[in-house]
Each structure stands twice: as C-alpha cells, then as structure tokens.
Scaffold this active site. Structure first.
Site, mmCIF file in Angstrom:
data_model
loop_
_atom_site.group_PDB
_atom_site.id
_atom_site.type_symbol
_atom_site.label_atom_id
_atom_site.label_comp_id
_atom_site.label_asym_id
_atom_site.label_seq_id
_atom_site.Cartn_x
_atom_site.Cartn_y
_atom_site.Cartn_z
ATOM 1 N N ASN A 20 0.871 -1.174 0.000
ATOM 2 C CA ASN A 20 0.000 0.000 0.000
ATOM 3 C C ASN A 20 0.911 1.228 0.000
ATOM 4 O OD1 ASN A 20 -1.826 2.018 0.560
ATOM 5 N ND2 ASN A 20 -2.665 1.055 2.410
ATOM 6 N N ARG A 102 -2.480 -1.654 -3.786
ATOM 7 C CA ARG A 102 -3.510 -0.628 -3.882
ATOM 8 C C ARG A 102 -3.048 0.381 -4.929
ATOM 9 N NH1 ARG A 102 -3.105 4.288 -0.268
ATOM 10 N NH2 ARG A 102 -4.781 5.628 -0.962
ATOM 11 N N HIS A 190 -10.324 6.168 -1.554
ATOM 12 C CA HIS A 190 -10.302 5.487 -0.244
ATOM 13 C C HIS A 190 -11.239 4.277 -0.226
ATOM 14 C CE1 HIS A 190 -8.909 9.583 1.447
ATOM 15 N NE2 HIS A 190 -7.865 8.770 1.427
ATOM 16 N N GLY A 221 -4.758 12.275 3.780
ATOM 17 C CA GLY A 221 -5.827 12.431 2.793
ATOM 18 C C GLY A 221 -7.128 12.183 3.533
ATOM 19 N N ARG A 250 -4.004 19.434 0.816
ATOM 20 C CA ARG A 250 -4.927 19.653 -0.304
ATOM 21 C C ARG A 250 -6.101 20.529 0.135
ATOM 22 N NH1 ARG A 250 -5.437 13.338 -1.726
ATOM 23 N NH2 ARG A 250 -3.963 13.108 -0.022
ATOM 24 N N ASP A 292 0.214 18.304 9.749
ATOM 25 C CA ASP A 292 0.048 17.168 10.657
ATOM 26 C C ASP A 292 -0.868 17.552 11.827
ATOM 27 O OD1 ASP A 292 1.959 14.483 11.364
ATOM 28 O OD2 ASP A 292 0.807 15.385 12.996
ATOM 29 N N ARG A 294 -1.411 16.190 14.695
ATOM 30 C CA ARG A 294 -0.802 16.168 16.042
ATOM 31 C C ARG A 294 -0.087 17.478 16.330
ATOM 32 N NH1 ARG A 294 1.774 10.374 15.122
ATOM 33 N NH2 ARG A 294 1.792 11.372 13.109
ATOM 34 N N GLY A 337 -5.798 7.862 10.359
ATOM 35 C CA GLY A 337 -4.944 8.441 11.409
ATOM 36 C C GLY A 337 -5.649 9.397 12.366
ATOM 37 N N GLU A 388 -6.644 -1.526 5.066
ATOM 38 C CA GLU A 388 -6.614 -1.611 3.599
ATOM 39 C C GLU A 388 -5.791 -2.814 3.141
ATOM 40 O OE1 GLU A 388 -5.076 2.360 3.567
ATOM 41 O OE2 GLU A 388 -6.736 3.092 2.355
#
Ligand code: ADP
Length: 403
Positions: A20, A102, A190, A221, A250, A292, A294, A337, A388
């Site tokens: 993946n 994938r 996805h 994403g 994005r 990110d 976090r 995530g 996935e």
C-alpha cells in the site's frame, strides 16, 4: 525469494504480500493463506521516503525491526528492494504466491482487481494527472516487481472500485454531456478503506450495516463515504483526489472560479496551480504551521486553531450533505490516522452532528471506542481502525481463486 509454482497454491498454503504505497510511505502486510484463511504474519511500513526514511515491522504485535535510515537514501523504488531484502533475511526460502497492490485511480476502465503487466502499468500511468500525489508512487513497486519477480502474480486493487455502485446522479458533474461521456465524472477514492469498514460493520451494528452510515476516513488524505446497506451511495472526493474535505496539504472543494482567477489574474500556470491545490493548501496552508494534526493540536498558534476549526466545519457540512444523499442517518464511523486517534477532533465532529442525532459518550471517546455514542443516541458513532492491507490480500486471494 522465488516465484510460486502455480497460483492455485495460494489457496492451499501460500503467502500473499499486500503493498500500500502512499505519498511518502510504503505500508506492507504478509499473510499466510493456509486452508483459505488469511493469517497475518508480519506488517509494517517504510515511512518518510525521500526525506528521513524509517522502517518498522511488527509480528504478532511485537516490533521485530525499527531502523532509521540516512536522510534521502530511500525512494519508492528502492524502498521495495529494501523490503524484499528484509523479507529474505526474516524468512529463509520465502515463496511469494502473489503480491496485491492498492492503486489510487482506475479511471473509467478499471473497476475490478486485475493482474498487472506492462500494458496495465502504461494505461494506469496515463491517470497520474488525476492523483498526482499518489498514482506514480503506487505504480513504482509494480514496475520493480514485474522485473524482479516476473512469475509472481501481481493483483492490482483500485481505490475507485468500491464507488462503482453509486447512482449516476451522484457521479455526474453538471457539465456538457460530451465531457461526461469522456469519463469526467466523480470517481471517489479510499475505496479499500470503506470496503473494510462496510465488511466490519455488521458485527458492530446490524441496524447501521443494513441502513444508512457515513464513514469518515480522516487521515493525511481525507474523505467521507455514504453507505446504503454497505454499498457506496455518495462520497466527497470526485474526479481527482483533491475534491471534498480540506486535507493535510490539499484544499478540498473549491469554487472553480478561484482557479480561473489564479491563472488569469495572478498569472499562475497549471504547474503552479497544481502545487497550490495539492501541496500548499489544506491544514498546512490555513495554519502556516503544519499539515500534521498532532502538531496542530499541540500548537498555541491561533492559525493552527483556525485550520482545525475549518476542518471540523467542512466535515460537519459534508456530513449533512451525505446524510441528505442517504435520506437520513443511522451511524457514523471514524477511521484513519486522525479519525482513529484524535479524541478532540472526534468530539468536535460529534458535537457538530448533534442535530443528526449523534450523542457522544465522552468516556468511550477518550478510550477510542469502539462505540463512542451513548446507549440512547439515535445515531450511533464508532471508531473502527481501517485495514486496507487486509482488503488487498482478500482481493488478491479471490482473484487467484477464479483463475
Ligand atoms: P495517510 O493518509 O498518509 O495514510 P494517516 O491515516 O496515517 O495518513 O493519518 C495521518 C494523520 O493522522 C496526521 O495528520 C496525523 O497527525 C494524524 N494522527 C495520527 N495520530 C494522531 C493522534 N494521536 N492525534 C491526532 N492526530 C493523529
């Protein structure tokens, strides 16, 4: 490492490797296929490709490798060689029966899992402009393996495939019919993640599995998918992976007039616009701090707060739109995530969804679920870690079984 004698071998007792490839990572999982069952034996990832690579592998939940590599030493191609060399050291005489991949975009032509060859790779290469952060990276390991292990079947699974059940009205842009006929439609992405959630849902919530569920895949994403009885009915991503929710870098859905303005008034060319909407926008662009979550949650910068606020606002609006597409809502599911790990983000989204009948159980949310809504909540809410790699292995196994 050697090729399997026959593909049939996979069903009796063999090994399937799932790959993946993401924009800067290569996740993998290795499964034994004894008696038709898929048993995970090893999984992990190479992350920080092209920047500061790190390799982590776990077997039975135990870390068996954790190696930091010198900056700039591994790209997507050499990452696969590194992984193959590791597998050779780890399992003497390992025979791969199949490798599953994938691939982000299958375009109008590819819906079902298919065996890779040079012609397929060439056809998929033409779709790179529709998923510029991913498509070429997902093709890189396929190319390497066609050379290194030409006899091992490689089964390609498309992230667009799960959405093929959507009605035409959900897939069509309000553009002249000639453009629709040329394949300029909403594909959605996805799909392997949504397929896994749809498969896991019946054991968690039979009513939602048979009814109306919105899955929130919130990672670097991000997109959302409306499931009607487990089948994709609508999704937030469209022709390309830049549509829908704002993401790490994005912009998500944008008035198309903004792009015209950038080109005609700000004199940006196509490459500059592509960089703008894929790499410089989203959480990074709004916060000016990081892509990110976090980092943003830990930051005291007011722009970081604004970026999270915009993310939550847009999730809330799109949740309403997808509930409308379904004609109501029985459940929401958080995954990927941010969805799996951010207690604060889930809490804010659930509060924004109170009008849709979601009543958060704060303690369950702090424990990461699985159910994070109260027993009385009209609409249930769940946290389900996606897988996935398992979907890829299942598709590879099913494909081989029909050959
Ligand atoms: P990708 O789309 O690259 O597969 P992931 O699904 O791994 O992305 O999600 C990456 C995102 O998840 C990052 O924004 C990261 O900050 C966020 N994330 C991971 N763990 C946490 C956490 N504990 N709290 C908040 N966000 C997290």
């Amino acid at each position: 490492m050697s090729a399997a004698a026959t593909a049939r071998h996979a069903l009796a007792d063999g090994t399937i490797l799932s790959l993946n490839a993401g924009s800067s990572s290569l996740k993998f999982a290795l499964y034994r296929t004894a008696g038709g069952a898929l048993t995970p034996t090893l999984r992990g990832q190479l992350e920080g490709l092209g920047v500061s690579p790190r390799f982590v592998a776990r077997a039975a939940g135990r870390v068996v490798a954790d190696e930091k590599l010198p900056p700039g030493t591994l790209d997507h191609q050499s990452a696969l060689d590194y992984l193959l060399a590791f597998l050779d050291r780890q399992f003497t005489g390992l025979t791969l029966t199949a490798v599953g991949h994938r691939v982000v975009h299958g375009g109008a032509e590819f819906m079902l899992p298919v065996r890779a060859d040079a012609a397929l790779v060439a056809a998929l290469d033409r779709l790179v402009p529709l998923a510029p952060l991913h498509q070429s990276h997902t093709l890189a390991p396929i190319r390497v393996l066609l050379e290194r292990l030409p006899d091992v079947p490689q089964v390609v699974c498309f992230d667009t495939a799960f959405h093929r059940t959507q009605p035409a009205v959900a897939r069509t842009f309000a553009l002249p019919r000639e453009l629709t006929a040329r394949g300029i439609v909403r594909y959605g992405f996805h799909g392997l993640s949504y397929e896994y959630i749809a498969q896991a849902l019946p054991a968690l919530d039979a009513r939602a599995a048979a009814g109306r569920t919105v899955v929130l895949h919130l990672g670097n994403g991000a997109s959302m998918c409306a499931l009607a009885a487990g089948r994709s009915a609508a999704t937030t991503m469209g022709f390309t992976t830049v549509d829908g929710l704002p993401m790490g870098t994005r912009c998500g859905a944008l008035d198309p007039g903004v792009l015209l303005y950038c080109m005609t008034e700000l004199r940006m060319d196509a490459a500059a616009v592509e960089r703008l909407i894929y790499q410089q926008s989203g959480l990074l662009g709004v916060s000016g701090v990081s892509s990110d979550m976090r980092t943003l949650e830990a930051s005291a910068d007011p722009h970081a707060r604004e970026a999270i606020e915009l993310f939550v606002y847009r999730i809330g609006c799109d949740l309403g739109a997808l509930a409308a597409a379904l004609g109501g809502l029985d459940a929401i599911v958080f995954t990927a995530g941010i969805g799996e790990h951010s207690v604060a983000l889930r809490e804010r989204v659930c509060r924004a969804a109170a009008w849709l009948g979601v009543e958060l159980d704060a303690e369950a949310n702090a424990r990461h679920g699985a159910r994070i809504s109260t027993a009385d909540s009209r609409t249930s809410a769940w946290v389900v870690p996606t897988d996935e790699e398992l979907m890829i292995a299942q598709h590879a196994q099913a494909y081989l079984a029909t050959r």
